[in-house]
Design a protein around this motif. Structure first.
Motif, short mmCIF file in Angstrom:
data_model
loop_
_atom_site.label_atom_id
_atom_site.label_comp_id
_atom_site.label_asym_id
_atom_site.label_seq_id
_atom_site.Cartn_x
_atom_site.Cartn_y
_atom_site.Cartn_z
N SER A 62 2.84 6.05 7.15
CA SER A 62 2.47 4.69 6.75
C SER A 62 2.67 4.50 5.25
O SER A 62 2.83 5.49 4.50
N GLY A 63 2.64 3.24 4.84
CA GLY A 63 2.70 2.93 3.40
C GLY A 63 1.45 3.46 2.71
O GLY A 63 1.52 3.89 1.55
N SER A 64 0.33 3.44 3.39
CA SER A 64 -0.92 3.96 2.80
C SER A 64 -0.81 5.45 2.55
O SER A 64 -1.29 5.96 1.54
N SER A 65 -0.16 6.16 3.48
CA SER A 65 0.05 7.60 3.26
C SER A 65 1.00 7.82 2.09
O SER A 65 0.84 8.78 1.33
N ASN A 89 -3.82 -6.62 -4.61
CA ASN A 89 -3.28 -5.36 -4.15
C ASN A 89 -3.70 -5.09 -2.72
O ASN A 89 -4.62 -5.72 -2.22
N TRP A 90 -3.02 -4.14 -2.12
CA TRP A 90 -3.49 -3.66 -0.83
C TRP A 90 -4.58 -2.61 -1.10
O TRP A 90 -4.51 -1.88 -2.08
N SER A 91 -5.59 -2.56 -0.24
CA SER A 91 -6.74 -1.68 -0.49
C SER A 91 -6.32 -0.21 -0.64
O SER A 91 -6.88 0.52 -1.47
N SER A 92 -5.32 0.22 0.14
CA SER A 92 -5.00 1.66 0.10
C SER A 92 -4.43 2.09 -1.25
O SER A 92 -4.46 3.29 -1.56
N ASN A 93 -3.91 1.15 -2.03
CA ASN A 93 -3.44 1.51 -3.37
C ASN A 93 -4.63 1.98 -4.20
O ASN A 93 -4.57 2.97 -4.92
N ILE A 94 -5.73 1.23 -4.08
CA ILE A 94 -6.91 1.57 -4.87
C ILE A 94 -7.57 2.82 -4.27
O ILE A 94 -8.01 3.71 -5.00
N GLU A 160 5.75 2.64 -8.51
CA GLU A 160 5.98 1.28 -7.99
C GLU A 160 5.58 1.21 -6.53
O GLU A 160 6.07 2.01 -5.72
N ASP A 161 4.71 0.26 -6.20
CA ASP A 161 4.46 -0.01 -4.80
C ASP A 161 5.40 -1.14 -4.37
O ASP A 161 5.28 -2.27 -4.84
N CYS A 162 6.35 -0.79 -3.51
CA CYS A 162 7.34 -1.77 -3.05
C CYS A 162 7.11 -2.06 -1.57
O CYS A 162 8.04 -2.48 -0.87
N CYS A 163 5.89 -1.81 -1.09
CA CYS A 163 5.62 -1.95 0.34
C CYS A 163 5.89 -3.36 0.86
O CYS A 163 6.10 -3.55 2.05
N GLU A 164 5.84 -4.36 -0.06
CA GLU A 164 6.07 -5.75 0.36
C GLU A 164 7.39 -6.28 -0.21
O GLU A 164 7.60 -7.49 -0.24
N SER A 165 8.26 -5.40 -0.71
CA SER A 165 9.39 -5.92 -1.49
C SER A 165 10.68 -5.12 -1.34
O SER A 165 11.43 -4.97 -2.31
N PHE A 184 7.06 2.67 -0.06
CA PHE A 184 7.47 1.59 0.85
C PHE A 184 6.66 1.68 2.14
O PHE A 184 6.24 2.77 2.53
N SER A 185 6.46 0.52 2.78
CA SER A 185 5.80 0.50 4.09
C SER A 185 6.77 -0.07 5.12
O SER A 185 7.51 -1.01 4.83
N PHE A 186 6.76 0.51 6.32
CA PHE A 186 7.57 -0.01 7.41
C PHE A 186 6.68 -0.49 8.54
O PHE A 186 7.01 -0.36 9.73
N ALA A 189 4.92 -5.86 10.27
CA ALA A 189 5.11 -7.19 9.65
C ALA A 189 5.95 -7.17 8.39
O ALA A 189 6.04 -8.19 7.71
N HIS A 190 6.57 -6.05 8.03
CA HIS A 190 7.29 -6.00 6.74
C HIS A 190 8.80 -6.26 6.93
O HIS A 190 9.24 -6.59 8.01
N HIS A 191 9.56 -6.12 5.82
CA HIS A 191 10.99 -6.47 5.85
C HIS A 191 11.76 -5.74 6.94
O HIS A 191 12.71 -6.24 7.50
C1 LIG Z 1 1.30 -3.61 -1.24
C2 LIG Z 1 0.98 -2.73 -0.08
N1 LIG Z 1 0.80 -1.42 -0.28
C3 LIG Z 1 0.51 -0.58 0.73
C4 LIG Z 1 0.39 -1.04 2.02
C5 LIG Z 1 0.04 -0.09 3.12
O1 LIG Z 1 1.05 0.01 4.07
P1 LIG Z 1 0.73 0.43 5.60
O2 LIG Z 1 0.18 -0.77 6.27
O3 LIG Z 1 2.05 0.85 6.14
O4 LIG Z 1 -0.25 1.54 5.53
C6 LIG Z 1 0.56 -2.40 2.29
C7 LIG Z 1 0.38 -2.88 3.68
O5 LIG Z 1 0.73 -3.87 4.14
C8 LIG Z 1 0.86 -3.28 1.22
O6 LIG Z 1 1.01 -4.58 1.43
#
Ligand SMILES: Cc1ncc(COP(=O)(O)O)c(C=O)c1O
Length: 396
Positions: A62-65, A89-94, A160-165, A184-186, A189-191
């Motif tokens: 996952s992107g969180s991982s 931000n997304w919570s998992s970044n914090i 860089e968090d590019c999970c949405e970009s 990056f996140s796959f 709902a992402h790109h």
């Molecule tokens: C900016 C950002 N970082 C991290 C994540 C975490 O990605 P994932 O949902 O794949 O764990 C997301 C999730 O949407 C996100 O928007």
């Protein structure tokens, strides 16, 4: 009497996994006898590195991982300290900052990029700062020449968090290639999607080796180079070479099936991104500027969501309610607060770490928290539908 129903609807994501993806996956399943992390994962990592323009990529579940491992690698390489991070931000970044023992230092955002406000970063840098962990929100590039200069001046890392970009650009180069690491996140709902999945990218070989071990229980045999593996073997002669664990780690591996989907999806990404950018520009062009803020820096952007932000002069809780009524009655799925529901400083989990944030130091994120939204933007939306959505929104 016949009941009149409103047929209009607009989900957050549609058509992200195609029939072709599924038939590729079925053929793959029929011919493979390995399902967990293996050659297909490696193939996807190599293709992704080539597409992005980096040397190394590590596929995770996952992107969180990806967030978690990149901060774990930073801790191993640079030691503990402070991390500058935006509250939009997304919570998992914090979480990744907190779980790894770093201290988050929040800096407000700039409404034009929705990323860190470059004017406010330098003040937040101290001797303890280890990195700027920047998030590119909803396809907008958050990097600026000044941020790049600050990183060099203070010799701090950029993650860089590019999970949405995926595919957005800064200075004509894909974002995710500027930082020491990028995530990056796959998620569906992402790109592009591997259903669940994430990638960490780097040009640093040492970081790559650390990430490979961190992904898989900290096992030294996961390192790609003999040199790294031998270093441990020589030092720990009493251990079985297959079971040497380098760091406290995780199992965040993905599978061959998710990688197969990723390879199939990657073929369409660039073309789909062009369609998404076109959609977003058309959307912004047709929104009523008296009611909506549209001055986003769209240069190089690739948005998987159509961003809605009320204009400051027009924004109040009544206009917000009218907007939400229109979205709901037309079955337009939306997320208020944009990424992660808005200001992370307002969330319960942060209260013990930042008990009392000064609202006037976070004016922009507070505004987005209350008056910012996004709705779906996918490649197949027709121009007429975007115009229809604008017409509905402009009525608020
Ligand atoms: C900016 C950002 N970082 C991290 C994540 C975490 O990605 P994932 O949902 O794949 O764990 C997301 C999730 O949407 C996100 O928007």
């Amino acid at each position: 009497m016949k009941k009149v129903t409103n047929k209009f609807s607009h989900p957050l994501m549609s058509d992200n996994i195609t029939k072709d993806d599924i038939s590729n996956l079925i053929s793959f399943i029929k011919k493979t006898n390995r399902f967990t992390n293996g050659p297909e994962v490696k193939k996807f990592e190599t293709k992704w590195s080539n597409w992005l323009g980096v040397k190394y990529s590590v596929f995770v579940n996952s992107g969180s991982s990806a967030n978690l491992l990149s901060l774990a690698a930073l801790r191993i390489e640079k030691g503990l300290g402070e991390i500058i991070v935006p509250p939009l931000n997304w919570s998992s970044n914090i979480f990744s900052i907190i779980h790894n023992g770093f201290k988050p230092k929040f800096v407000d955002i700039n409404l034009n990029t929705l990323g860190l406000d470059e004017e406010k970063i330098e003040k937040a840098i101290t001797k303890k700062t280890k990195a700027i962990f920047l998030t590119h929100i909803l396809g907008l590039n958050a990097l600026t020449p000044r941020i790049i200069k600050l990183i060099k001046k203070y010799k701090i890392d950029l993650i860089e968090d590019c999970c949405e970009s995926h595919g957005a650009k800064f200075d004509n180069k894909k974002i995710g290639t500027f930082g020491n690491q990028s995530n990056f996140s796959f998620y569906y709902a992402h790109h592009m999607s591997t259903i669940e999945g994430g990638m960490i990218c780097t040009n640093n070989f040492n970081t790559y080796e650390n990430l490979r071990m961190l992904r898989s229980h900290g096992m030294v045999r996961e390192a790609s180079s003999l040199k790294v593996r031998n270093k441990y073997l020589k030092k720990y002669k009493d251990l079985n070479k297959d079971f040497i664990f380098s760091y406290p780690s995780y199992n965040v591996r993905s599978t061959e099936l998710n990688a197969n989907l990723g390879i199939s999806q990657l073929k369409r990404l660039t073309n789909n991104n062009l369609k998404r950018s076109k959609n977003f520009n058309l959307f912004l062009k047709n929104l009523d500027k008296n009611k909506f803020f549209v001055n986003f820096n769209t240069s190089g952007s690739v948005n998987y969501g159509l961003i809605i932000l009320l204009n400051k002069k027009f924004a109040n809780f009544k206009s917000r309610q009218r907007l939400e009524n229109i979205l709901k009655s037309n079955k337009i799925e939306f997320r208020r607060g944009m990424s992660g529901g808005g200001n992370q400083l307002r969330q319960p989990y942060i209260k013990k770490i930042v008990p009392d944030f000064k609202k006037n130091s976070y004016e922009s994120i507070e505004f987005v928290h209350k008056f910012g939204y996004y709705i779906g933007n996918y490649p197949s939306i027709k121009k007429e539908k975007i115009m229809q959505i604008c017409k509905l929104l402009n009525c608020i």
